[in-house]
Design an enzyme around this catalytic site. Sequence first.
Site, short mmCIF file in Angstrom:
data_model
loop_
_atom_site.label_atom_id
_atom_site.label_comp_id
_atom_site.label_asym_id
_atom_site.label_seq_id
_atom_site.Cartn_x
_atom_site.Cartn_y
_atom_site.Cartn_z
N GLU A 440 -3.33 -4.72 8.16
CA GLU A 440 -3.05 -6.08 8.63
C GLU A 440 -2.48 -6.09 10.05
O GLU A 440 -1.64 -6.91 10.39
CB GLU A 440 -2.11 -6.82 7.67
CG GLU A 440 -2.59 -6.88 6.24
CD GLU A 440 -4.04 -7.33 6.12
OE1 GLU A 440 -4.50 -8.11 6.98
OE2 GLU A 440 -4.72 -6.92 5.17
N GLY A 441 -2.96 -5.18 10.87
CA GLY A 441 -2.51 -5.04 12.25
C GLY A 441 -1.42 -4.00 12.34
O GLY A 441 -0.30 -4.21 11.86
#
Length: 597
Positions: A440-441
Amino acid sequence: MPVYKAPVNDTLFVLNDVLGLERYNNLPGFADATPDMIEAILGEAGRIAEEALFPLNYSGDQEGCTRHDDASVSTPRGFKEAYKAYREGGWIGLAVPEEFGGQGLPYTLHTAVGEYTSAANMSLMMYPGLTQGAIAALLVHGSDEQKATYLPKMVDGTWSGTMNLTEPHCGTDLGMLRTKAVPQADGSYKISGQKIFISAGEHDLTDNIIHLVLARIEGAPEGTKGISLFIVPKFLVGKDGAVGARNAVSCGAIEHKMGIHANATCVMNYDEATGFLIGAENRGLNAMFVMMNEARLMVGLQGIAISEIAYQNAASYARDRIQGRSLSGPKAPDKKADPIIVHPDIRRTLMTIRAFNEAGRAFLLWTALKSDIAHRADEKERQTADDILGLVTPILKGVMTDKGFDHAVMAQQVFGGHGYIEEHGMSQYVRDARIAMIYEGANGIQALDLVGRKLALNGGRAAMALFKEIGDFCEENRSNEKLSFFTKHLKKGLNDAQGATMWFMQNAMAKPDNAGAGSTDYMHLFGLVILGYMWAKMAKAAEDGLASGDAAREDYLKNKLVTARFFMERLMPETALRKARIEAGADTMMELAAEAF
């Protein structure tokens, strides 16, 4: 073997004493969340986590998922039954609007429940967790027909959802993606390409899997401005809502990973699969960001959850394991040695993790409440809450997961050599926690997002509002003798955050590498200030409780104050270190030629 007890009392303290959840009864769904109902829901969630999910955590890690020759995937033994119990309890739709089969309760309550279930079994809870993110994206960007077709069965858990972004050649830089979408005469699209690292991409827990897939429509612009978002169901859905023919999407492989073995992380192949556009063409990232932001908050939650269960096991072991004598004299003279919890260095480890967990839980629930206000309040309150929510999301994701991993390692260290042995379970927490810093980054990207985009958004409105909120709290409580210790340390940290922010304003515009070089330290500096703010608020709530004569919780509240003092003395001073690193700039960091590495 590992142990877990859902921290229901700590959650109730934050919701009731610190956040004052009852004050928000004017918001939709909050009036139904009475204190008695919240306590009952949290108690039942804790029971499910402890009795249905946690017992499968270790065995699921050992067994993992199995891909068969027909590309189907089996989850570990017991997962189907545990998922069924979770689904039938209505937990997936706890905060989803009632019109789609949910219960419409506060997202804050959903978040509190999520900590327990993720701590108990992170891999298993990723299956419904991805579904909840897909639900959020469809609620905002799906058409009425799409909502009616997919949401009810996703909300009741009969169907699940995924997000498909990453490809072999592009991770963070989604503008490079190659998955293509070809328009068809009936309004659908043929989706072709390969996605990797797809959590819950294929499994045997639900009747259908609804993939949300980023792809580029033929002829669309290059880069992120040409990306669209599509629904690609595993099984096509008929007009009557029934599952129909198998779509041309399949699991090509299961990734062999360091951790989260019981979650099927898949290579997904799309071979002219039928897909349906969500929202407008070339606006796919806008829609996917709804899901991604939801996922980032949930990943931050995973960091706290792992830190909590690792702490509980380390504390339990430290109370029982006897080794050496206390420096101040024997504490268990009837035994050959003292429990290791008497040793200051073990206390340092446990108190550091505990102080983070309790403040992190408050930060998480405070952020979830901002999300509720942003989606349910009037326009003025909504804007302020949305501003702060956007600002703190990368901080929550980055700081909570960095520290969650650090604390899993620290808790493992308490076990000594036994922590390195699989049967004690601490290795699994270290391995599972590691992914939360990446997906998620990656956390470096979260830090860049904070410094490069979120900080200056709308003229810095969000940062200024949060700095003011914290500063006002310090000023309002400065003359309170019982709180002055906490406000003094918090104000020092706030001054460091404001000073670092000003340094960026003066030194990063002309030299962007200065922003990049200091971004991770800034994210952690800001995180420490927010955690310190949470501790100051919790200290105030504890002092208020003691002043009211709450005899039943006297020891509990006094322990809160001790932990709050530890945080301020031992952890809060790190803001000065972070500020000094930021102000060192990028020169030495960037000076060496690439060939010198």
